[in-house]
Design a protein around this motif. Structure first.
Motif, PDB file in Angstrom:
ATOM      1  N   THR A 247       2.472  -6.232  -2.899  1.00  0.00           N
ATOM      2  CA  THR A 247       3.490  -5.221  -3.137  1.00  0.00           C
ATOM      3  C   THR A 247       2.858  -3.904  -2.725  1.00  0.00           C
ATOM      4  O   THR A 247       1.673  -3.834  -2.433  1.00  0.00           O
ATOM      5  CB  THR A 247       3.897  -5.191  -4.616  1.00  0.00           C
ATOM      6  N   SER A 248       3.633  -2.830  -2.676  1.00  0.00           N
ATOM      7  CA  SER A 248       3.021  -1.599  -2.202  1.00  0.00           C
ATOM      8  C   SER A 248       3.162  -0.505  -3.232  1.00  0.00           C
ATOM      9  O   SER A 248       4.123  -0.444  -3.991  1.00  0.00           O
ATOM     10  CB  SER A 248       3.654  -1.172  -0.888  1.00  0.00           C
ATOM     11  N   GLU A 249       2.120   0.357  -3.233  1.00  0.00           N
ATOM     12  CA  GLU A 249       2.137   1.501  -4.136  1.00  0.00           C
ATOM     13  C   GLU A 249       2.486   2.716  -3.291  1.00  0.00           C
ATOM     14  O   GLU A 249       1.697   3.128  -2.446  1.00  0.00           O
ATOM     15  CB  GLU A 249       0.739   1.646  -4.751  1.00  0.00           C
ATOM     16  N   PRO A 250       3.664   3.273  -3.444  1.00  0.00           N
ATOM     17  CA  PRO A 250       4.064   4.369  -2.562  1.00  0.00           C
ATOM     18  C   PRO A 250       3.376   5.669  -2.973  1.00  0.00           C
ATOM     19  O   PRO A 250       3.117   5.899  -4.156  1.00  0.00           O
ATOM     20  CB  PRO A 250       5.573   4.461  -2.793  1.00  0.00           C
ATOM     21  N   PRO A 251       3.055   6.519  -1.980  1.00  0.00           N
ATOM     22  CA  PRO A 251       2.458   7.811  -2.322  1.00  0.00           C
ATOM     23  C   PRO A 251       3.513   8.760  -2.892  1.00  0.00           C
ATOM     24  O   PRO A 251       4.658   8.752  -2.438  1.00  0.00           O
ATOM     25  CB  PRO A 251       1.951   8.319  -0.968  1.00  0.00           C
TER      26      PRO A 251
END
Ligand SMILES: N[C@@H](CCC(=O)N[C@@H](CS)C(=O)NCC(=O)O)C(=O)O
Lengths: 401, 344
Positions: A247-251
């Motif tokens: 999954t991705s951790e958005p900035p």
């Protein structure tokens, strides 16, 4: 054809004499031994001298400092790093940063260099002149100047974090660098990686099979649909069975800067840009020399076989030119890696900057740190040469096959 | 035969080289003798920090750190111009001193334990009591360093400042990013470009560097001072006489101020018959000679650069562009920290 090998003298003693003393015989042996002894003595004197000097000045010596806390921050670390880590960790962080910028630099320098080099020989007048101008301008300006130029140019072109260019709200470009979402591995990540690996192996096997068919039987086997199917199909299958790999951790913008996400700092971009465009100018000339060295008849032969200019270049000229190109190309790769130590001028934390710079000035242990740093650059260079030699050997082998 | 002749001559060369290496084996060389023989003091300074060490428009080095070197040259060679200034970046300065490239380092350098011990150097005194601060563009609306969470900080590499920042942000549980440069100019330029939110350094150096910005007034120094930065000259370990000379040069300047001796009145005061002044001026006793200098060493120093207060005012204080208040650098008699042991 074969020349009768000259028989070596049968006696062992005579052989030793030749090996050690050359033609001058036993007195030569004595000279060699004396010479070696003198060298050892000089080396010993230098070390002993340095040691007593350090002792009289009471400067710390030895490698124990590597375990001490470094206590300073670094803007880019490819492995986890915090201020309370040791100098050894700083060394690794710096080394990885050097390798990263060198690898990216080598890749782009090669691509740009080949394009410019081939372009310079293009029958199109304008293209040839433009490529010629590129080479003459870039290789005649000092590299440090170009690095600073790119750094200032890159920074001047980029907005502050609050006004950053947004790419669909997930990636952001500002004068703090390019921030992209950071992948966080999930349960499906291991099967996914295995699937990708298997797909690549299968693709390579298919290619080997196709080449064998071409060389042995002259039959052309079309493999790209299968390769594509495997490369896309296997990972997709893994996702369907085991779920998403990550999954991705958005900035997000928080106060002064983005937090979260992964980031490419402007110093890295400027340095990689400067190193690759600079080295490309030299590579272009090497490529031109290599291509010029291929006999004109080869090009004409390609033409009479009905090959296009591009095909002649790709299939006939470049493979033969590679034999001439590879050794000086290796030199350029080594130069690029060593030149990356100019990073300190624009604040990119490479090995030379964080280890032979900050760590050295904090510990004062110049001799140890410079020795380690020199050793590492030497090792990187030797490994690069070895890889290129291996590649050259393969090119040579396939040429004579 | 020819080959062995060649080998023999190569062997001789190596022998000679080794012989001279052995001849250079360390023996206690006196830095004072080296300086006298050379007729020149070799002094490490910054690459251009107004008020501390910077070349003026005519190429003459000026500044409070420069004056220390001129005072030493005056005391030894009776000529404050006999100094070779070697500009050094923060990260190269110690190696240069360790390897005897310079005789003394006078380059806004903070006295710390590790520099005084394992780096192999000795601080001789404190020319300037300082502390570290932050410079921020006024447009950012920051009023305290505690509002700097998540900020990007520009700093010069190889300085105490680089380490203090790490400590400060960690202690206050704030995140930050550091961008460290080898040269002061590049640090400042990058800060100006907006790559960093803050520029950090010793406060006196921020004041000096700020004058180089396109719009100095658009940037403010935050109130927090996050460290102790006692700046002073350094020498190598292992030469006590040289250590004493550099140490007492500064003490002489401080004592001169305390005793009211100035560049103007020094000749007049030298005629005094007060016992204390007679000792200082060498008309009584041989204190200067005990240092390895001449009896009139204090006169030479004060004539060359003035007393400590005069040097301060001329370079960084009220008579300079920087206009820094004396603050901690007042004499102890005026409520400051500057205190020199007596000349006796
Ligand atoms: N006092 C600190 C900092 C010294 C320092 O190098 N400060 C910078 C601040 S910008 C400077 O003076 N640079 C001038 C130069 O490199 O020429 C130390 O000793 O580590």
């Amino acid at each position: 054809m074969a020349i009768e090998a000259r028989k070596p003298p049968p006696q062992f003693a005579a052989r030793m004499k030749r090996v050690l003393g050359g033609r001058s015989g036993l007195s030569g042996i004595a000279m060699q031994l004396l010479f070696a002894a003198a060298l050892v003595w000089v080396g010993y004197e230098i070390i002993a001298n340095a040691r007593t000097n350090l002792e009289t000045q009471r400067i710390a010596s030895g490698f124990g400092f590597l375990n001490n806390t470094a206590g300073f921050g670094v803007s880019q670390a490819l492995i986890p790093y915090a201020e309370n880590d040791s100098y050894l960790r700083v060394f690794l962080v710096g080394l990885l940063n050097t390798l990263a910028v060198s690898a990216v630099g080598v890749f782009f320098a090669t691509v740009i260099g080949f394009l410019i080099g081939l372009g310079r020989m293009s029958p199109n007048w304008l293209v040839a002149r433009l490529c010629g101008a590129y080479v003459e301008i870039i290789r005649n300006l000092p590299l440090l100047f170009q690095i600073l130029f790119w750094y200032i140019a890159v920074l001047a072109a980029l907005p502050a974090p609050r006004q950053s260019f947004s790419f669909f709200g997930v990636a952001f470009l500002s004068n703090r660098g390019l921030v992209v979402p950071k992948p966080i591995p999930l349960d499906g990540s291991a099967p996914f990686l295995i699937a990708v690996l298997v797909a690549i192996i299968v693709a390579i096997a298919l290619r080997i099979h196709a080449r064998k068919a071409l060389f042995d039987r002259g039959s052309v086997v079309t493999i790209w649909p299968y390769v594509l199917a495997v490369l896309v199909g296997l990972p997709v299958l893994s996702i369907m069975v085991f779920g998403m790999p990550a999954t991705s951790e958005p900035p997000v913008l928080r106060g002064f800067n983005f937090s979260g996400g992964s980031r490419v700092v402007p110093e890295f971009v400027a340095l990689a840009l400067a190193l690759s465009t600079y080295t490309a100018a030299f590579i272009a000339e090497i490529v031109r020399a290599g291509v010029t060295s291929v006999h004109k008849g080869q090009v004409e032969a390609g033409g009479s076989l009905g090959l296009s200019r591009g095909q002649t270049l790709r299939l006939i000229v470049v493979p033969q030119a590679l034999r001439v190109i590879l050794p000086p190309l290796t030199n350029q790769y080594l130069n690029l890696t060593k030149n990356s130590s100019l990073a300190v001028a624009i604040g990119y934390p490479d090995l030379f900057s964080v280890f032979a710079g900050t760590s050295l000035s904090q510990t004062g242990q110049a001799i140890e740190i410079i020795a380690i740093t020199m050793g590492v650059y030497l090792l990187i260079s030797l490994v690069t040469s070895a890889i290129m030699n291996f590649y050259g050997w393969r090119v040579g082998r396939s040429m004579s096959a | 035969m020819k080959r062995s002749a060649l080998a023999a001559s190569m062997f001789m060369t190596v022998l000679l080289a080794a012989g001279s290496a052995a001849a250079q084996a360390p023996k206690a060389t006196s830095t004072l003798d080296v300086v006298k023989n050379r007729g020149m003091l070799s002094c490490g300074v910054s690459q251009g920090l107004p008020g501390f060490s910077a070349p003026d428009d005519k190429g003459n080095w000026t500044g409070i750190d420069v004056d220390i070197c001129r005072a030493i040259a005056a005391a030894i060679l009776n000529d404050p111009t006999k100094v070779r200034f070697v500009p050094l970046s923060a990260k190269d300065r110690f190696t240069s001193l360790q390897s005897s490239d310079i005789d003394v380092l006078s380059r806004n350098t903070t006295w710390t334990l590790s520099r005084d011990t394992s780096v192999g150097l000795n601080f001789t005194g404190i020319t300037y009591y300082d502390g570290q601060g932050f410079l921020v563009a006024k447009a950012k609306n920051v009023n305290s360093a505690l509002e700097l969470s998540n900020a990007t900080v520009c700093v010069q590499t190889g300085t105490t400042n680089e380490q203090n920042v790490a400590d400060y942000f960690k202690a206050n549980k704030m995140k930050y990013e550091i961008v460290a440069f080898s040269s002061a100019d590049e640090t400042l330029k990058t800060y100006e470009s907006g790559r960093c939110d803050v520029f950090t350094s010793d406060v006196s150096q921020i004041v000096a560097e700020r004058t180089k910005l396109a719009q100095p007034d658009a940037h403010a120094i935050l109130p927090e001072v996050i460290s102790k930065e006692p700046l002073g000259p350094l020498v190598r370990h292992g030469d006590d006489q040289w250590f004493d000379i550099v140490k007492w040069t500064l003490f002489a300047m401080l004592n001169a101020e305390e005793l009211g001796i100035t560049q103007k009145n020094v000749d007049e005061m030298a005629k005094s018959d007060k016992p204390e002044l007679k000792r200082v001026f060498g008309t009584d006793g041989n204190l200067g000679e005990q240092l390895g200098l001449t009896k009139d060493w204090v006169i030479r120093i004060v004539k060359a650069v003035g007393n400590y207060g005069e040097t301060f005012d001329r370079n960084v204080g009220e008579n300079s562009k920087l206009k820094i208040a004396r603050g901690w650098n007042k004499l102890y008699t005026q409520g400051g920290l500057q205190y020199a042991p007596p000349i006796r």
